[in-house]
Design a protein around this motif. Sequence first.
Motif, PDB file in Angstrom:
ATOM      1  N   VAL A   7      17.729 -30.407  45.799  1.00 24.40           N
ATOM      2  CA  VAL A   7      19.051 -30.465  45.171  1.00 24.40           C
ATOM      3  C   VAL A   7      19.016 -31.582  44.120  1.00 24.40           C
ATOM      4  O   VAL A   7      18.575 -32.699  44.397  1.00 24.40           O
ATOM      5  CB  VAL A   7      20.150 -30.737  46.209  1.00 24.40           C
ATOM      6  N   LYS A   8      19.468 -31.262  42.905  1.00 25.50           N
ATOM      7  CA  LYS A   8      19.414 -32.238  41.804  1.00 25.50           C
ATOM      8  C   LYS A   8      20.249 -33.482  42.112  1.00 25.50           C
ATOM      9  O   LYS A   8      21.323 -33.395  42.704  1.00 25.50           O
ATOM     10  CB  LYS A   8      19.916 -31.571  40.509  1.00 25.50           C
ATOM     11  N   ASP A   9      19.691 -34.628  41.675  1.00 24.33           N
ATOM     12  CA  ASP A   9      20.372 -35.921  41.856  1.00 24.33           C
ATOM     13  C   ASP A   9      20.730 -36.169  43.317  1.00 24.33           C
ATOM     14  O   ASP A   9      21.821 -36.637  43.664  1.00 24.33           O
ATOM     15  CB  ASP A   9      21.650 -35.996  41.000  1.00 24.33           C
ATOM     16  N   SER A  10      19.779 -35.802  44.210  1.00 25.52           N
ATOM     17  CA  SER A  10      20.038 -35.965  45.642  1.00 25.52           C
ATOM     18  C   SER A  10      18.702 -36.018  46.373  1.00 25.52           C
ATOM     19  O   SER A  10      17.663 -35.585  45.850  1.00 25.52           O
ATOM     20  CB  SER A  10      20.866 -34.775  46.141  1.00 25.52           C
ATOM     21  N   ASP A  11      18.746 -36.556  47.588  1.00 26.20           N
ATOM     22  CA  ASP A  11      17.549 -36.539  48.436  1.00 26.20           C
ATOM     23  C   ASP A  11      17.497 -35.274  49.290  1.00 26.20           C
ATOM     24  O   ASP A  11      16.581 -35.077  50.073  1.00 26.20           O
ATOM     25  CB  ASP A  11      17.545 -37.768  49.367  1.00 26.20           C
ATOM     26  N   GLY A  42      28.385 -25.395  43.994  1.00 32.64           N
ATOM     27  CA  GLY A  42      28.739 -25.971  42.696  1.00 32.64           C
ATOM     28  C   GLY A  42      27.678 -26.905  42.158  1.00 32.64           C
ATOM     29  O   GLY A  42      27.676 -27.240  40.970  1.00 32.64           O
ATOM     30  N   LYS A  43      26.782 -27.364  43.025  1.00 33.92           N
ATOM     31  CA  LYS A  43      25.677 -28.214  42.569  1.00 33.92           C
ATOM     32  C   LYS A  43      24.523 -27.325  42.096  1.00 33.92           C
ATOM     33  O   LYS A  43      24.586 -26.112  42.161  1.00 33.92           O
ATOM     34  CB  LYS A  43      25.233 -29.148  43.704  1.00 33.92           C
ATOM     35  N   ILE A  51       7.823 -25.400  40.670  1.00 30.56           N
ATOM     36  CA  ILE A  51       6.828 -24.798  39.768  1.00 30.56           C
ATOM     37  C   ILE A  51       7.422 -24.633  38.373  1.00 30.56           C
ATOM     38  O   ILE A  51       6.872 -25.109  37.386  1.00 30.56           O
ATOM     39  CB  ILE A  51       6.292 -23.440  40.281  1.00 30.56           C
ATOM     40  N   VAL A  52       8.588 -23.964  38.270  1.00 26.81           N
ATOM     41  CA  VAL A  52       9.200 -23.673  36.974  1.00 26.81           C
ATOM     42  C   VAL A  52      10.010 -24.869  36.463  1.00 26.81           C
ATOM     43  O   VAL A  52      10.156 -25.068  35.251  1.00 26.81           O
ATOM     44  CB  VAL A  52      10.118 -22.440  37.091  1.00 26.81           C
ATOM     45  N   ASN A  53      10.545 -25.678  37.402  1.00 26.62           N
ATOM     46  CA  ASN A  53      11.397 -26.830  37.082  1.00 26.62           C
ATOM     47  C   ASN A  53      12.630 -26.431  36.274  1.00 26.62           C
ATOM     48  O   ASN A  53      13.039 -27.116  35.341  1.00 26.62           O
ATOM     49  CB  ASN A  53      10.595 -27.909  36.329  1.00 26.62           C
ATOM     50  N   ARG A  54      13.216 -25.278  36.666  1.00 31.46           N
ATOM     51  CA  ARG A  54      14.440 -24.806  36.006  1.00 31.46           C
ATOM     52  C   ARG A  54      15.631 -25.141  36.899  1.00 31.46           C
ATOM     53  O   ARG A  54      15.568 -24.933  38.122  1.00 31.46           O
ATOM     54  CB  ARG A  54      14.345 -23.291  35.770  1.00 31.46           C
ATOM     55  N   GLU A  55      16.693 -25.647  36.292  1.00 35.02           N
ATOM     56  CA  GLU A  55      17.913 -25.920  37.067  1.00 35.02           C
ATOM     57  C   GLU A  55      18.668 -24.623  37.290  1.00 35.02           C
ATOM     58  O   GLU A  55      18.920 -23.866  36.349  1.00 35.02           O
ATOM     59  CB  GLU A  55      18.831 -26.894  36.306  1.00 35.02           C
ATOM     60  N   ILE A  56      19.026 -24.344  38.560  1.00 36.71           N
ATOM     61  CA  ILE A  56      19.813 -23.136  38.863  1.00 36.71           C
ATOM     62  C   ILE A  56      20.959 -23.495  39.806  1.00 36.71           C
ATOM     63  O   ILE A  56      20.848 -24.422  40.614  1.00 36.71           O
ATOM     64  CB  ILE A  56      18.931 -22.021  39.471  1.00 36.71           C
TER      65      ILE A  56
END
Length: 881
Positions: A209-213, A246-247, A253-258
């Motif tokens: 999860v982005k910006d999270s542990d 909502g996050k 591998i792709v490093n795409r935000e979804i």
Amino acid sequence: MSEEFEMAKVYDPKDVEGKWYSYWEEKGFFHAEVDESKPAFSIVMPPPNVTGALHLGHAIDATIQDVLTRYKRMQGFNTLWLPGTDHAGIATQAKVEEQLRKEGTNKDELGREKFLERVWDWKEQYGGRITKQLRHLGASCDWSRERFTMDEGCSKAVREVFVDLYKKGLIYRGNYIVNWCPHCHTTISDIEVEHTDREGHLWHLKYPVKDSDEFLVVATTRPETMLGDTGVAVHPDDERYAHLVGKTIVLPIVNREIPIFADDYVDREFGTGAVKVTPAHDPNDFEMGHRHHLEEIRVMDKEARMNENAGKYQGMDRDEARKAIVKELDELGVLVKVETLQHAVGECYRCSTVIEPMVSQQWFVKMEPLTKPAMEVVQDSRLEFVPDRFSKIYLGWLENIRDWCISRQLWWGHRIPVWYCEDCGAEICEKDDPTVCPKCGSTHLHQDPDVLDTWFSSGLWPFSTMGWPEPTPELKQFYPTSVLVTGRDIIFFWVARMIFTALEFMKEVPFPKVMIHGLVLDAQGRKMSKSLGNGVDPIEVIEQYGADTLRFMLITGNTPGNDLRFHPERLEATRNFANKIWNASRFVLLNLEDYQDGPRGELQLSDRWILSRYEATVNDVTDALDRFDLGDAGRVLYEFIWNEFCDWYIELAKARLYDKEHPEARHTVQSILFEVIEGTMRLLHPFMPFLTEEIWHNLPVQGESIMIQSWPETSGYRVENVEQQMVLIMDVIKAIRNIRAEMNVQPGKKAEIILVAPESENRNVLALGQGNILHLAGGSKVDIVAELEAKPSQAASAVLAGVEVYLPLRGLLDLDKEIARVEKEIAQAQQELARFEGKLGNSGFIAKAPEQVVAKEREKLEATKSRISALQIRLQELQEA
């Protein structure tokens, strides 16, 4: 009897079937001309694939249609059974491509035009195989009206329908998820995907999860598609993940935000309750993607190889990529665990290649506006399924239907009648091929390369085959057709599509009844297939047993709508039935040599009984056929012919047939034998057309063929009281025969028979049947009394409803010898009983022997106990005699 049609001693179908089929065709008996003075009955044959050969599914389908057609023809209807074949896009193209490969070339080297010439050549050379085989089965189609889904008339109808739907906005082109076959290189419809249970794996992957542990763990059976993930879904009521909705996550591998989003589709109990969403490669993900406006990223090409969107995995096939991606995920620490599971995998129904769902630009039919009226006609009973349970299946499918993908990436088929202007990009769809762009005047046009789904053309079959869109006389008389006969496996493929296209273009149902039959399975209940090696070739069955045997066996094998298990021994039983009919007919004919039509003499009880039973059979068979219960109609005929006419009436009739001193009685019996067998052959004709035609031509009748004779009608013979009376006589005869058999009385010895009937009505009936009892029960005399002063000495007895039967044994057998014989038999049976009891009392045997062996021994034990009991009763009767 005519010498030309003299019956052979033994019935051989090979001597009969080819001869009569050629005769019927030459005489034009199958042909139907428009004749509005007669009521119409019409059936369109479900068009078998032009590539096909007759299998048992075709055989049962065609036999049902032929039975109904012959029945209605005999009832005086103007009857049309219209045959034809389907161009079978994928299958036919595959056949020709295989042929080209053997020649060292392919369709691309030939080019589209030359390739299509080769397909038409192939069709002309090999395409008539199945229709020739249907003739072997006895199909009474109007072959002069045979159609093909790509003939000129059907092609015109297809063009008319496509253009009309296009202009109404019901046909559109768009990107949509489709079932793609990487081997056949075409889309196939949802219902052409066969799902097979396979062992697979469930990979658990953790997405950060982005910006999270935190990590969000998803479970997937297809890790190779993760490269195209554009979202992760959780259930809106799943408290575990509510704080994450909502996050976004960062796709490994792709490093795409979804995004992480909530959707009711998610099953909280499956896997981790979090689902990776790949809209371009999964139909359910595609729907979720539309709901949540997700990007569609396709990561495979049409060969099911990874494409440019797969980065470093580009060029790998999907299986190879799966291994490599799982390995990298493991190395990255993303792979949490792997579970083994059984799951359904979609395969192409033609080549068994695993289907790849993918977003593709295709042509579609909007289904919602078309399905509503197609559901209403079933809901308000304007169209009925037989059996009715299939209406629920039909309605359930239509309720959940998606838009129909009608384009196929093939060359063989009806090419999509849409052209594109290369200068202004206009899309042109007209009934006639355009040469100029209507928008800019350019002549630079090219046609869409795809063809239509085969089911698009066959969906128009009930009316396109009769000349639509022209208002032909055939369409006026024979449409709507009377009934559709088809297998339960193509309700969705074909039946539903015929219904909604007919309602759209003909404004009425294509048929008021849909008769559904089951599949033919092997004796173990498995579908027949090449891989299992359990298939049965109907042509081989016909060559060995005859078409009539195969037909009657298929018809009488089950109840409407249920699957039929194919048991080879049932063919033997049905052949025995055909032989029984033949032998009975020969007997009758041998005794009709001096027969002259004329008034009958006095009828005996047995005469009135067989005429009543014949009329009941006419009523019951007619009623069953009208209900489309062909199996019941066949059962009624079998029981009447075998049990009542052959086993009883013919035997009852012999005494008077051979009585030269009473010619009037002989003539009466001859008259009844002729009437019943001639009428019965007409009843049986739709089921066993060849056998009945051969027999009928040997009878003293006038006419060209049994198939154009009238269907039997009732004549007022039915008297249920007479039938009940005759049942009493037959029960008495059977009881005496059983006593003689049990007491080991020699067949040639005549016996005195005493019948005690307290009610005068029963005594009167017994008196009427006295001659029959003497003749068939081996009696020397029959005494009928109201009561006995004393029980006859040395007599065996039987008690029936309303009658006691006594058979004095004095003089019929040596009682002392018979007692000794029965005592010896009891002793032997008791030894067997002791052996079985000892075996079953052995705990070692019970523990080690297979369950079925133990069960068999228990059956033998019980059978031996029953035998001992019966022998002891017989011994007691002998000792009291």
